[in-house]
Design a protein around this motif. Structure first.
Motif, PDB file in Angstrom:
ATOM      1  N   TYR A 116      -0.100  -1.290  -0.048  1.00  0.00           N
ATOM      2  CA  TYR A 116       0.447  -0.236   0.436  1.00  0.00           C
ATOM      3  C   TYR A 116       0.693   1.012  -0.252  1.00  0.00           C
ATOM      4  O   TYR A 116       1.895   1.067   0.556  1.00  0.00           O
ATOM      5  CB  TYR A 116      -0.700   0.408   1.350  1.00  0.00           C
ATOM      6  N   ALA A 126       0.370   6.008  -0.677  1.00  0.00           N
ATOM      7  CA  ALA A 126      -0.810   7.697  -0.922  1.00  0.00           C
ATOM      8  C   ALA A 126       0.419   8.306  -1.887  1.00  0.00           C
ATOM      9  O   ALA A 126       1.316   7.940  -1.941  1.00  0.00           O
ATOM     10  CB  ALA A 126      -1.274   7.825   0.737  1.00  0.00           C
ATOM     11  N   GLU A 180      -4.121   6.714   6.791  1.00  0.00           N
ATOM     12  CA  GLU A 180      -4.148   5.717   5.995  1.00  0.00           C
ATOM     13  C   GLU A 180      -3.930   4.648   6.724  1.00  0.00           C
ATOM     14  O   GLU A 180      -3.950   3.179   6.686  1.00  0.00           O
ATOM     15  CB  GLU A 180      -3.940   4.976   4.444  1.00  0.00           C
ATOM     16  N   THR A 181      -2.653   4.755   7.507  1.00  0.00           N
ATOM     17  CA  THR A 181      -1.851   3.888   8.477  1.00  0.00           C
ATOM     18  C   THR A 181      -2.175   4.569  10.040  1.00  0.00           C
ATOM     19  O   THR A 181      -3.119   4.061  10.915  1.00  0.00           O
ATOM     20  CB  THR A 181      -0.397   3.794   8.371  1.00  0.00           C
ATOM     21  N   HIS A 230      -5.821   5.658  11.301  1.00  0.00           N
ATOM     22  CA  HIS A 230      -7.409   4.086  10.273  1.00  0.00           C
ATOM     23  C   HIS A 230      -8.239   4.427  10.697  1.00  0.00           C
ATOM     24  O   HIS A 230      -9.010   4.567  10.427  1.00  0.00           O
ATOM     25  CB  HIS A 230      -6.537   2.999   9.786  1.00  0.00           C
ATOM     26  N   SER A 263      -8.462   8.282  -1.597  1.00  0.00           N
ATOM     27  CA  SER A 263      -8.509   7.623   0.328  1.00  0.00           C
ATOM     28  C   SER A 263      -9.406   8.215   0.854  1.00  0.00           C
ATOM     29  O   SER A 263     -10.020   9.345   0.793  1.00  0.00           O
ATOM     30  CB  SER A 263      -7.173   8.642   0.803  1.00  0.00           C
ATOM     31  N   ARG A 323      -9.734   8.456   3.776  1.00  0.00           N
ATOM     32  CA  ARG A 323      -9.902   9.193   5.192  1.00  0.00           C
ATOM     33  C   ARG A 323      -8.332  10.340   4.469  1.00  0.00           C
ATOM     34  O   ARG A 323      -9.129  11.175   6.008  1.00  0.00           O
ATOM     35  CB  ARG A 323      -8.231   7.991   6.423  1.00  0.00           C
ATOM     36  N   ALA A 348      -5.003   6.558  -3.087  1.00  0.00           N
ATOM     37  CA  ALA A 348      -3.940   5.776  -2.454  1.00  0.00           C
ATOM     38  C   ALA A 348      -3.819   4.786  -3.510  1.00  0.00           C
ATOM     39  O   ALA A 348      -4.242   4.458  -4.305  1.00  0.00           O
ATOM     40  CB  ALA A 348      -5.444   5.009  -1.458  1.00  0.00           C
TER      41      ALA A 348
END
Length: 207
Positions: free
Chosen positions: A60, A62, A71-72, A75, A153, A155, A161
């Motif tokens: 993955y 971004a 995204e991490t 999340h 994404s 988020r 993403a």
């Protein structure tokens, strides 16, 4: 009615990620874990992994450092105001990588979703409980010969993403970009992260 599962035949729009496009990734800062390491399927399910037997490895990434954080680290963090535990950031680092060749991706965003007869809320903006269903979309892209998938994404919906399939994109097809390596434990990396989280009304809680 918008589709919840992939259509047959599966004919998405192409998105070509050009060689040398700089991407961002937040990874665990530990020996043996690099920015270009693919996950072989050793953790729990994600939106677009895992599928296949043996499991297809994935990576993955971004479009921006902020999106990689969202995204991490963020999340499962609800919108602020709130806190993020220092223990959840101290072992992570944000670095840059780039493909060494053009990469052909299935577009799960914009007109790409309409082409597939679906909407983001059924594919890229679902709750984690829907991952067993959303992974079917990346599996369909893989079976159609794509190198991975691109989407906006959920988020941080101003940035893209990406997920890359490890049996289509070799580790040598991705290289680390020199320059940016932000360990979030201390120093400039911690300061950058604290400032970014503060802009979202989130505070790092030291434990």
């Amino acid at each position: 009615m918008a589709r919840r599962t992939p259509p047959v035949p599966f004919e998405p729009q192409d998105w070509i990620l050009e060689a040398k496009t700089e991407l961002f990734r937040v990874v665990e800062n530990r020996p043996g874990r690099s920015v270009t390491s693919f996950n072989p399927g050793i953790c729990g399910p994600t939106r677009f992994a895992f599928f296949g037997s043996p499991a297809v490895p994935v990576l993955y990434a971004a479009q921006s450092e902020e999106a990689a954080v969202c995204e991490t680290i963020l999340h499962d963090v609800p919108p602020g105001p709130g806190t993020v535990l220092y223990d959840n950031v101290k072992g992570r680092v944000c670095t840059q990588l780039a493909p060494t060749r053009d990469v052909r991706l299935a577009a799960f965003m914009g007109d790409g979703l309409r082409t597939l007869g679906t909407e983001a809320k059924y594919v890229t903006a679902t709750m984690a409980s829907q991952y067993p269903r959303t992974v079917l979309w990346s599996q369909a892209a893989h079976e159609a010969g794509y190198d991975g998938v691109v989407w906006m994404s959920h988020r941080r919906d101003t940035d893209r993403a990406y997920v890359f399939f490890g049996d289509r994109v070799a580790p040598t097809d991705m290289v680390q970009v020199p320059g940016l390596a932000h360990p979030f434990a201390a120093g400039p990396g911690f300061d950058w992260l604290a400032d970014y989280l503060a802009s979202l009304k989130l505070e790092i809680l030291m434990t």
